[in-house]
Design an enzyme around this catalytic site. Sequence first.
Site, PDB file in Angstrom:
ATOM      1  N   HIS A   1       0.849  -1.187   0.000  1.00  0.00           N
ATOM      2  CA  HIS A   1       0.000   0.000   0.000  1.00  0.00           C
ATOM      3  C   HIS A   1       0.888   1.241   0.000  1.00  0.00           C
ATOM      4  O   HIS A   1       2.105   1.156   0.170  1.00  0.00           O
ATOM      5  CB  HIS A   1      -0.944   0.005   1.214  1.00  0.00           C
ATOM      6  CG  HIS A   1      -0.241  -0.156   2.523  1.00  0.00           C
ATOM      7  ND1 HIS A   1      -0.415  -1.241   3.328  1.00  0.00           N
ATOM      8  CD2 HIS A   1       0.646   0.636   3.152  1.00  0.00           C
ATOM      9  CE1 HIS A   1       0.331  -1.113   4.406  1.00  0.00           C
ATOM     10  NE2 HIS A   1       0.992   0.015   4.321  1.00  0.00           N
TER      11      HIS A   1
HETATM   12  C1  T46 Z   1       3.023   0.782   6.749  1.00  0.00           C
HETATM   13  C2  T46 Z   1       3.800  -0.466   6.953  1.00  0.00           C
HETATM   14  C3  T46 Z   1       5.283  -0.215   7.006  1.00  0.00           C
HETATM   15  C4  T46 Z   1      -3.775  -0.282  13.841  1.00  0.00           C
HETATM   16  O1  T46 Z   1      -4.834  -0.497  14.449  1.00  0.00           O
HETATM   17  N1  T46 Z   1      -3.018   0.813  14.158  1.00  0.00           N
HETATM   18  C5  T46 Z   1      -1.853   1.099  13.503  1.00  0.00           C
HETATM   19  O2  T46 Z   1      -1.214   2.105  13.841  1.00  0.00           O
HETATM   20  C6  T46 Z   1      -1.421   0.227  12.446  1.00  0.00           C
HETATM   21  C7  T46 Z   1      -0.151   0.531  11.690  1.00  0.00           C
HETATM   22  C8  T46 Z   1      -2.198  -0.869  12.161  1.00  0.00           C
HETATM   23  N2  T46 Z   1      -3.332  -1.120  12.851  1.00  0.00           N
HETATM   24  C9  T46 Z   1      -4.093  -2.342  12.539  1.00  0.00           C
HETATM   25  C10 T46 Z   1      -4.754  -2.350  11.180  1.00  0.00           C
HETATM   26  C11 T46 Z   1      -4.756  -3.812  10.807  1.00  0.00           C
HETATM   27  O3  T46 Z   1      -5.909  -4.422  11.305  1.00  0.00           O
HETATM   28  O4  T46 Z   1      -3.178  -3.439  12.536  1.00  0.00           O
HETATM   29  C12 T46 Z   1      -3.549  -4.390  11.548  1.00  0.00           C
HETATM   30  C13 T46 Z   1      -2.367  -4.686  10.616  1.00  0.00           C
HETATM   31  O5  T46 Z   1      -2.042  -3.502   9.866  1.00  0.00           O
HETATM   32  P1  T46 Z   1      -1.548  -3.563   8.354  1.00  0.00           P
HETATM   33  O6  T46 Z   1      -2.154  -4.706   7.657  1.00  0.00           O
HETATM   34  O7  T46 Z   1      -1.763  -2.208   7.743  1.00  0.00           O
HETATM   35  O8  T46 Z   1       0.030  -3.821   8.548  1.00  0.00           O
HETATM   36  P2  T46 Z   1       1.188  -3.776   7.442  1.00  0.00           P
HETATM   37  O9  T46 Z   1       2.377  -4.399   8.067  1.00  0.00           O
HETATM   38  O10 T46 Z   1       0.722  -4.315   6.137  1.00  0.00           O
HETATM   39  O11 T46 Z   1       1.476  -2.198   7.212  1.00  0.00           O
HETATM   40  C14 T46 Z   1       2.002  -1.424   8.289  1.00  0.00           C
HETATM   41  C15 T46 Z   1       1.300  -0.064   8.354  1.00  0.00           C
HETATM   42  O12 T46 Z   1      -0.119  -0.254   8.413  1.00  0.00           O
HETATM   43  C16 T46 Z   1       1.613   0.821   7.189  1.00  0.00           C
HETATM   44  O13 T46 Z   1       1.219   2.150   7.494  1.00  0.00           O
HETATM   45  O14 T46 Z   1       3.484   1.699   6.096  1.00  0.00           O
HETATM   46  O15 T46 Z   1       3.400  -1.206   8.109  1.00  0.00           O
END
Ligand code: T46
Length: 137
Positions: free
Chosen positions: A50
């Site tokens: 993303h």
């Molecule tokens: C990014 C890369 C480097 C939250 O509730 N609060 C938060 O601050 C974050 C970051 C995530 N979440 C929840 C949302 C999802 O249900 O945690 C779960 C996993 O998040 P996500 O699938 O977005 O994780 P990544 O590793 O794909 O991405 C993350 C960050 O979301 C993104 O901003 O740049 O790490």
Amino acid sequence: MKNCNEFFFKSFYDKRGSLVAIEGGQDVPFNIERLYYITDVPQGMERGAHSHKDLEQVLICLNGSVKIRVESDKKKVFTLENPNQALYLGPMVWREMYDFSEHSVLLVLASHHYEPDDYIKDYNMYKLIAKQFFALT
Ligand code: T46
């Protein structure tokens, strides 16, 4: 490459070990409103895929190593493998994290609180918006 660069923090190293200090707005180019960390990523698993519209972040691998595939006006792969090494990701940078080593710890410093509407998760949509965005910046 636009809105994305690798840099290094000063490390205070002596016989007791190493200390890295990070001051918001000084050692990273924004005030830190949030941090989160990623651990226990199974072998072969990828995360990210993303971009963010406005959010700025700095990624630091505190233990182990991880690769980050990024795209803005160009494409590049970075390997984070030292706790004083950092990757800055500004607005409109597509990122994919992969090759997490066992016991790796990826720390992320973020400029804003969590905002789901700031994400662009559709790659085709990202390409369309990024083309215009990087033509103007
Ligand atoms: C990014 C890369 C480097 C939250 O509730 N609060 C938060 O601050 C974050 C970051 C995530 N979440 C929840 C949302 C999802 O249900 O945690 C779960 C996993 O998040 P996500 O699938 O977005 O994780 P990544 O590793 O794909 O991405 C993350 C960050 O979301 C993104 O901003 O740049 O790490």
